[in-house]
Design a protein around this motif. Structure first.
Motif, PDB file in Angstrom:
ATOM      1  N   LEU A   1      47.132  35.508  46.269  1.00 30.43           N
ATOM      2  CA  LEU A   1      46.379  36.092  45.163  1.00 30.43           C
ATOM      3  C   LEU A   1      46.499  37.601  45.328  1.00 30.43           C
ATOM      4  N   CYS A   2      47.065  38.279  44.326  1.00 37.78           N
ATOM      5  CA  CYS A   2      47.334  39.703  44.482  1.00 37.78           C
ATOM      6  C   CYS A   2      47.300  40.408  43.128  1.00 37.78           C
ATOM      7  N   PHE A   3      47.128  41.730  43.178  1.00 41.15           N
ATOM      8  CA  PHE A   3      47.167  42.528  41.953  1.00 41.15           C
ATOM      9  C   PHE A   3      48.574  42.538  41.365  1.00 41.15           C
ATOM     10  N   ASN A   4      49.556  42.762  42.253  1.00 42.09           N
ATOM     11  CA  ASN A   4      50.944  42.845  41.822  1.00 42.09           C
ATOM     12  C   ASN A   4      51.829  42.275  42.929  1.00 42.09           C
ATOM     13  N   LEU A   5      53.124  42.286  42.692  1.00 40.97           N
ATOM     14  CA  LEU A   5      54.050  41.660  43.640  1.00 40.97           C
ATOM     15  C   LEU A   5      54.150  42.415  44.958  1.00 40.97           C
ATOM     16  N   ARG A   6      53.721  43.667  44.980  1.00 37.42           N
ATOM     17  CA  ARG A   6      53.816  44.465  46.214  1.00 37.42           C
ATOM     18  C   ARG A   6      52.600  44.280  47.110  1.00 37.42           C
ATOM     19  N   ASN A   7      51.506  43.746  46.548  1.00 40.66           N
ATOM     20  CA  ASN A   7      50.248  43.678  47.284  1.00 40.66           C
ATOM     21  C   ASN A   7      49.941  42.209  47.600  1.00 40.66           C
ATOM     22  N   ARG A   8      50.361  41.752  48.789  1.00 36.41           N
ATOM     23  CA  ARG A   8      50.146  40.358  49.171  1.00 36.41           C
ATOM     24  C   ARG A   8      49.351  40.330  50.477  1.00 36.41           C
ATOM     25  N   THR A   9      48.044  40.096  50.347  1.00 33.07           N
ATOM     26  CA  THR A   9      47.190  40.148  51.536  1.00 33.07           C
ATOM     27  C   THR A   9      46.396  38.871  51.770  1.00 33.07           C
TER      28      THR A   9
ATOM     29  N   PRO B   1      35.267  39.126  51.316  1.00 34.07           N
ATOM     30  CA  PRO B   1      34.386  39.439  50.186  1.00 34.07           C
ATOM     31  C   PRO B   1      34.736  40.758  49.512  1.00 34.07           C
ATOM     32  N   GLY B   2      35.056  41.767  50.297  1.00 32.66           N
ATOM     33  CA  GLY B   2      35.429  43.050  49.719  1.00 32.66           C
ATOM     34  C   GLY B   2      36.733  42.973  48.946  1.00 32.66           C
ATOM     35  N   ILE B   3      37.686  42.173  49.457  1.00 31.37           N
ATOM     36  CA  ILE B   3      38.974  42.024  48.776  1.00 31.37           C
ATOM     37  C   ILE B   3      38.794  41.320  47.439  1.00 31.37           C
ATOM     38  N   TYR B   4      38.063  40.202  47.448  1.00 32.94           N
ATOM     39  CA  TYR B   4      37.903  39.428  46.218  1.00 32.94           C
ATOM     40  C   TYR B   4      37.025  40.160  45.196  1.00 32.94           C
ATOM     41  N   ALA B   5      36.032  40.900  45.685  1.00 32.25           N
ATOM     42  CA  ALA B   5      35.235  41.709  44.763  1.00 32.25           C
ATOM     43  C   ALA B   5      36.108  42.778  44.115  1.00 32.25           C
ATOM     44  N   GLY B   6      37.004  43.387  44.912  1.00 29.31           N
ATOM     45  CA  GLY B   6      37.921  44.393  44.370  1.00 29.31           C
ATOM     46  C   GLY B   6      38.879  43.809  43.346  1.00 29.31           C
TER      47      GLY B   6
ATOM     48  N   ALA C   1      51.186  26.350  34.362  1.00 27.75           N
ATOM     49  CA  ALA C   1      52.581  26.126  34.729  1.00 27.75           C
ATOM     50  C   ALA C   1      53.269  27.431  35.130  1.00 27.75           C
ATOM     51  N   ALA C   2      52.996  28.513  34.400  1.00 33.01           N
ATOM     52  CA  ALA C   2      53.625  29.797  34.714  1.00 33.01           C
ATOM     53  C   ALA C   2      53.171  30.311  36.077  1.00 33.01           C
ATOM     54  N   ILE C   3      51.884  30.150  36.384  1.00 36.20           N
ATOM     55  CA  ILE C   3      51.360  30.600  37.673  1.00 36.20           C
ATOM     56  C   ILE C   3      51.943  29.758  38.799  1.00 36.20           C
ATOM     57  N   THR C   4      52.076  28.462  38.550  1.00 29.12           N
ATOM     58  CA  THR C   4      52.655  27.581  39.563  1.00 29.12           C
ATOM     59  C   THR C   4      54.118  27.927  39.797  1.00 29.12           C
ATOM     60  N   GLU C   5      54.851  28.262  38.710  1.00 31.20           N
ATOM     61  CA  GLU C   5      56.252  28.672  38.858  1.00 31.20           C
ATOM     62  C   GLU C   5      56.363  29.928  39.731  1.00 31.20           C
ATOM     63  N   ARG C   6      55.410  30.826  39.596  1.00 27.96           N
ATOM     64  CA  ARG C   6      55.421  32.055  40.392  1.00 27.96           C
ATOM     65  C   ARG C   6      55.052  31.768  41.853  1.00 27.96           C
ATOM     66  N   ASN C   7      54.421  30.619  42.100  1.00 26.61           N
ATOM     67  CA  ASN C   7      53.983  30.241  43.450  1.00 26.61           C
ATOM     68  C   ASN C   7      52.915  31.200  43.977  1.00 26.61           C
ATOM     69  N   GLY C   8      52.130  31.737  43.061  1.00 28.21           N
ATOM     70  CA  GLY C   8      51.058  32.641  43.438  1.00 28.21           C
ATOM     71  C   GLY C   8      50.384  33.183  42.189  1.00 28.21           C
ATOM     72  N   TYR C   9      49.220  33.771  42.368  1.00 29.17           N
ATOM     73  CA  TYR C   9      48.445  34.304  41.244  1.00 29.17           C
ATOM     74  C   TYR C   9      48.556  35.822  41.273  1.00 29.17           C
ATOM     75  N   VAL C  10      49.344  36.376  40.337  1.00 27.14           N
ATOM     76  CA  VAL C  10      49.545  37.824  40.235  1.00 27.14           C
ATOM     77  C   VAL C  10      48.692  38.321  39.069  1.00 27.14           C
ATOM     78  N   ILE C  11      47.644  39.043  39.379  1.00 21.84           N
ATOM     79  CA  ILE C  11      46.655  39.421  38.373  1.00 21.84           C
ATOM     80  C   ILE C  11      47.285  40.259  37.255  1.00 21.84           C
ATOM     81  N   ASP C  12      48.181  41.176  37.602  1.00 22.16           N
ATOM     82  CA  ASP C  12      48.833  42.004  36.579  1.00 22.16           C
ATOM     83  C   ASP C  12      49.622  41.153  35.590  1.00 22.16           C
TER      84      ASP C  12
END
Length: 252
Positions: free
Chosen positions: A64-72, A123-128, A86-97
């Protein structure tokens, strides 16, 4: 994501260019966590599918990340409404952007190696990220998390604890507004209670048992109805016989 959706799909032209994100590193305690993670994902997916919702993602263990560069972080369970699963599953991750919004719900299942990070750092990460609700479940009863069950709701950019109640039976529960369900810690199991039906959502084993019980009950009811029909027919035949006998015995 690692835990694939139960709704297989063929990639269309809009998703042909999507390169899947790599799978996150495997948790050393993955085998002990997996039954709880898989159970939660399957129960919730079945629940929303039963409502005819095809715009709900229930998945986990991918980034779960903001963009493809931020994977934490790689949550154990993510629920998002009004999205293309289906699109999120194809990406194999949830990219918020890419999706255009954060998920509404995230769940983490405790483990020995990551448990403390779940309630101190994440908690701080998910709140952000803007995740509306962040829940934590510890099947050990609090050995790896700071509590058997805990939930936070985002208010003005910060998490506030969701009120939990402990029943006389030892069940700890709290209300998820985004899911419309109660999350319950019940003897080391995570259960989802539907306040509308006042029943727990069944897992696959429970649902199968319920289907078998329903089939058996229907067969029993049909057998009773058939027996009643036979008795009624026999009584009608006997009544006609008696009437005929009386008619014959009555003098003209």
């Amino acid at each position: 994501m690692t835990t694939k959706s139960a709704r297989p799909s063929q990639p269309d032209d809009r998703r042909a260019h999507i390169e899947p994100l790599p799978d996150p590193p495997r948790d050393p305690d993955a085998m002990r966590q997996l039954p709880y993670i898989a159970r939660a994902n399957l129960i919730l997916e079945a629940h929303f599918l039963s409502q005819g919702r095809t715009d709900v993602l229930v998945n986990g263990e991918g980034y779960l990340c903001f963009n493809l560069r931020n994977r934490t972080v790689a949550p154990d369970c993510v629920v998002a409404f009004g999205v293309d699963p289906a699109a999120i599953t194809e990406r194999n991750g949830y990219v918020i952007d890419e999706v255009g919004k954060p998920p509404e719900f995230v769940l983490e299942v405790a483990s020995e190696h990551t448990g403390e990070r779940d309630y101190t750092v994440k908690p701080g990460i998910y709140a952000g990220f803007g995740v509306t609700e962040y829940w934590r479940f510890d099947w050990t009863g609090g050995q790896y998390h700071d509590a058997p069950l805990a939930g936070d709701r985002l208010v003005d950019g910060a998490y506030r604890p969701i009120e939990l109640t402990t029943g006389e039976d030892g069940v700890i529960w709290g209300r998820s507004q985004v899911l419309g369900l109660n999350l319950c810690w019940d003897n080391g199991m995570l259960r989802f209670h539907d306040p509308a039906t006042r029943e727990y959502l069944p897992d696959l084993i429970e649902a199968n048992a319920q289907r078998k019980a329903a089939v058996a009950a229907r067969a029993e009811a049909e057998a009773r109805a058939e027996a009643e029909t036979r008795r009624a027919n026999a009584a009608e035949v006997e009544l006609r016989r008696l009437r005929e006998s009386l008619r014959q015995d009555t003098p003209e």
